[in-house]
Design an enzyme around this catalytic site. Sequence first.
Site, PDB file in Angstrom:
ATOM      1  N   HIS A 271     153.930 107.281  37.180  1.00 60.01           N
ATOM      2  CA  HIS A 271     153.300 107.731  38.422  1.00 60.01           C
ATOM      3  C   HIS A 271     152.186 108.740  38.108  1.00 60.01           C
ATOM      4  CE1 HIS A 271     156.460 106.382  41.488  1.00 60.01           C
ATOM      5  NE2 HIS A 271     155.300 106.040  42.001  1.00 60.01           N
TER       6      HIS A 271
ATOM      7  N   GLU B 230     158.620 107.515  34.559  1.00 57.07           N
ATOM      8  CA  GLU B 230     159.863 107.385  35.323  1.00 57.07           C
ATOM      9  C   GLU B 230     161.030 106.981  34.418  1.00 57.07           C
ATOM     10  OE1 GLU B 230     160.125 108.471  38.175  1.00 57.07           O
ATOM     11  OE2 GLU B 230     158.071 108.528  38.948  1.00 57.07           O
TER      12      GLU B 230
ATOM     13  N   CYS C  97     156.829 101.017  44.526  1.00 58.01           N
ATOM     14  CA  CYS C  97     156.792 101.228  43.075  1.00 58.01           C
ATOM     15  C   CYS C  97     158.174 101.056  42.472  1.00 58.01           C
ATOM     16  CB  CYS C  97     156.267 102.629  42.742  1.00 58.01           C
ATOM     17  SG  CYS C  97     154.500 102.790  43.037  1.00 58.01           S
TER      18      CYS C  97
HETATM   19  N1  PCA Z   1     152.462 104.077  44.868  1.00 54.52           N
HETATM   20  C1  PCA Z   1     153.511 103.688  45.782  1.00 54.52           C
HETATM   21  C2  PCA Z   1     153.370 102.188  45.937  1.00 54.52           C
HETATM   22  C3  PCA Z   1     152.031 101.842  45.375  1.00 54.52           C
HETATM   23  C4  PCA Z   1     151.582 103.050  44.646  1.00 54.52           C
HETATM   24  O1  PCA Z   1     150.564 103.151  43.959  1.00 54.52           O
HETATM   25  C5  PCA Z   1     154.900 104.165  45.355  1.00 54.52           C
HETATM   26  O2  PCA Z   1     154.982 105.208  44.677  1.00 54.52           O
HETATM   27  O3  PCA Z   1     155.897 103.553  45.689  1.00 54.52           O
END
Ligand code: PCA
Length: 219
Positions: free
Chosen positions: A166, A79, A142
């Site tokens: 992610h 990200e 997240c």
């Molecule tokens: N993904 C979520 C919150 C926890 C996770 O593993 C997100 O992308 O916000």
Amino acid sequence: MKTAIITAFEPFGNDTKNPTEAILERIPETLYDIKIIKLTLPVIYNHAFERLLPLIDEHDPVMVLSLGLAKGRTHVEIERIAINKNDARSKDNLGNIKYEEPIEPSGPDGIFTTLPLKSLRERFQKTRMPVSVSNSAGTYVCNNLFYRTLHYTQTFNMDTVVGFVHVPATPDMVSAQPGVPSMEKSVMVESVMTIIDTVLNPVDFKEHAQKVDKGKKVK
Ligand code: PCA
């Protein structure tokens, strides 16, 4: 001994597992003489960061890298930016729904990652690994954790490198959901390890620790 903190998340929504927990297990306890502290966080707005904060204060880590599941993505993504907004239809694991709410009322709209994106992109191009840079970490838990970690380390002028990654679902999670992409855990582990290695490798790290670009655009 220097430390780095790597975090995973608990399962949330309709899923009974979060692949980030399994990835975390595969990360070594030390790397290049840096102790790796591993932590699994609750999928609850703000609580996740509040669980992480005492460890940041205690260890002044060289890096905090957080991992999250983004079901629907096809590959591992680093990200670029955290934004100052909580806004999602999904409940967190305490049942909270947040709507158009700032994370830090006096904070900037967005804060860029301090991961060395240029070196990372070069590395992934060279190794031909399926990892890319994403321009949105979403507006759910997240992004909340990512924003608060960046905001905190910048407020206190820390040299900590802060990043968020992610990952997609694993094949077993989506076997009954045709069309939802997935990736084998071993490829995710390799991708995450390459990110960690790029930052903690003593040669790279020394060079990029000097130019951690505190919120500046990474070209
Ligand atoms: N993904 C979520 C919150 C926890 C996770 O593993 C997100 O992308 O916000």
